[in-house]
Design a protein around this motif. Structure first.
Motif, short mmCIF file in Angstrom:
data_model
loop_
_atom_site.label_atom_id
_atom_site.label_comp_id
_atom_site.label_asym_id
_atom_site.label_seq_id
_atom_site.Cartn_x
_atom_site.Cartn_y
_atom_site.Cartn_z
N VAL A 255 0.86 -1.18 0.00
CA VAL A 255 0.00 0.00 0.00
C VAL A 255 0.90 1.23 0.00
N ILE A 256 0.69 2.10 -0.98
CA ILE A 256 1.55 3.28 -1.16
C ILE A 256 0.70 4.54 -1.14
N GLY A 257 1.12 5.51 -0.36
CA GLY A 257 0.48 6.82 -0.36
C GLY A 257 -0.49 7.05 0.78
N PHE A 258 -0.74 6.02 1.55
CA PHE A 258 -1.61 6.13 2.72
C PHE A 258 -1.38 4.94 3.61
N GLU A 259 -1.87 5.03 4.83
CA GLU A 259 -1.73 3.92 5.77
C GLU A 259 -3.11 3.31 6.01
N PRO A 260 -3.31 2.06 5.61
CA PRO A 260 -4.60 1.43 5.85
C PRO A 260 -4.84 1.21 7.34
#
Length: 133
Positions: free
Chosen positions: A87-92
């Motif tokens: 996951v890139i660009g945010f933290e799930p």
């Protein structure tokens, strides 16, 4: 191994998409790999596989070397993990591990290019193949 990159980027530039696709084409000899650009974090649920081992890719001072990253992929595979998501660009909300790819702050699309290259490099290392021809 099934590898998915989920990248938060509303409008990625064409050259980033082409670079990611080139590395995933090379990677296809070793694993099933795909990528998805999403426009908002809530779209993540649509693309996440429930059984997937999820890495949150971040910027940090402690980065992972290519041989160590290859060993990590091999270790997951040996322990029965068949799906990995990055996951890139945010933290799930929930993820299995964190991957610090670079100390530099990169755009999500460029991070996707760097990550796809590192995944390809990891499989070359695992198969005792030279990376540069």
């Amino acid at each position: 191994m099934n590898i998915t990159m989920i990248i938060l980027n509303k409008k990625p530039e064409k050259h980033y998409i082409q670079a990611i696709e080139e590395y995933l084409k090379r990677l296809s000899r070793y694993a099933n790999a795909s990528y998805t650009f999403i426009k908002k974090e809530t779209d993540f649920e649509k693309y996440q596989k429930k059984q997937s081992y999820v890495f949150s890719v971040k910027t940090g001072t402690s980065t992972t070397s290519s041989p160590d990253f290859a060993s990590l992929i091999q270790e997951l595979s040996l322990h029965g993990t068949s799906d990995i998501s990055f996951v890139i660009g945010f933290e799930p909300e929930s993820y299995s591990d964190t991957l610090f790819l670079s100390c530099l702050e990169l755009s999500p699309a460029l991070t996707g290019v760097a990550l796809s290259e590192q995944i390809y490099r990891a499989y070359r290392i695992l198969n005792n193949e030279p990376y540069h021809k």
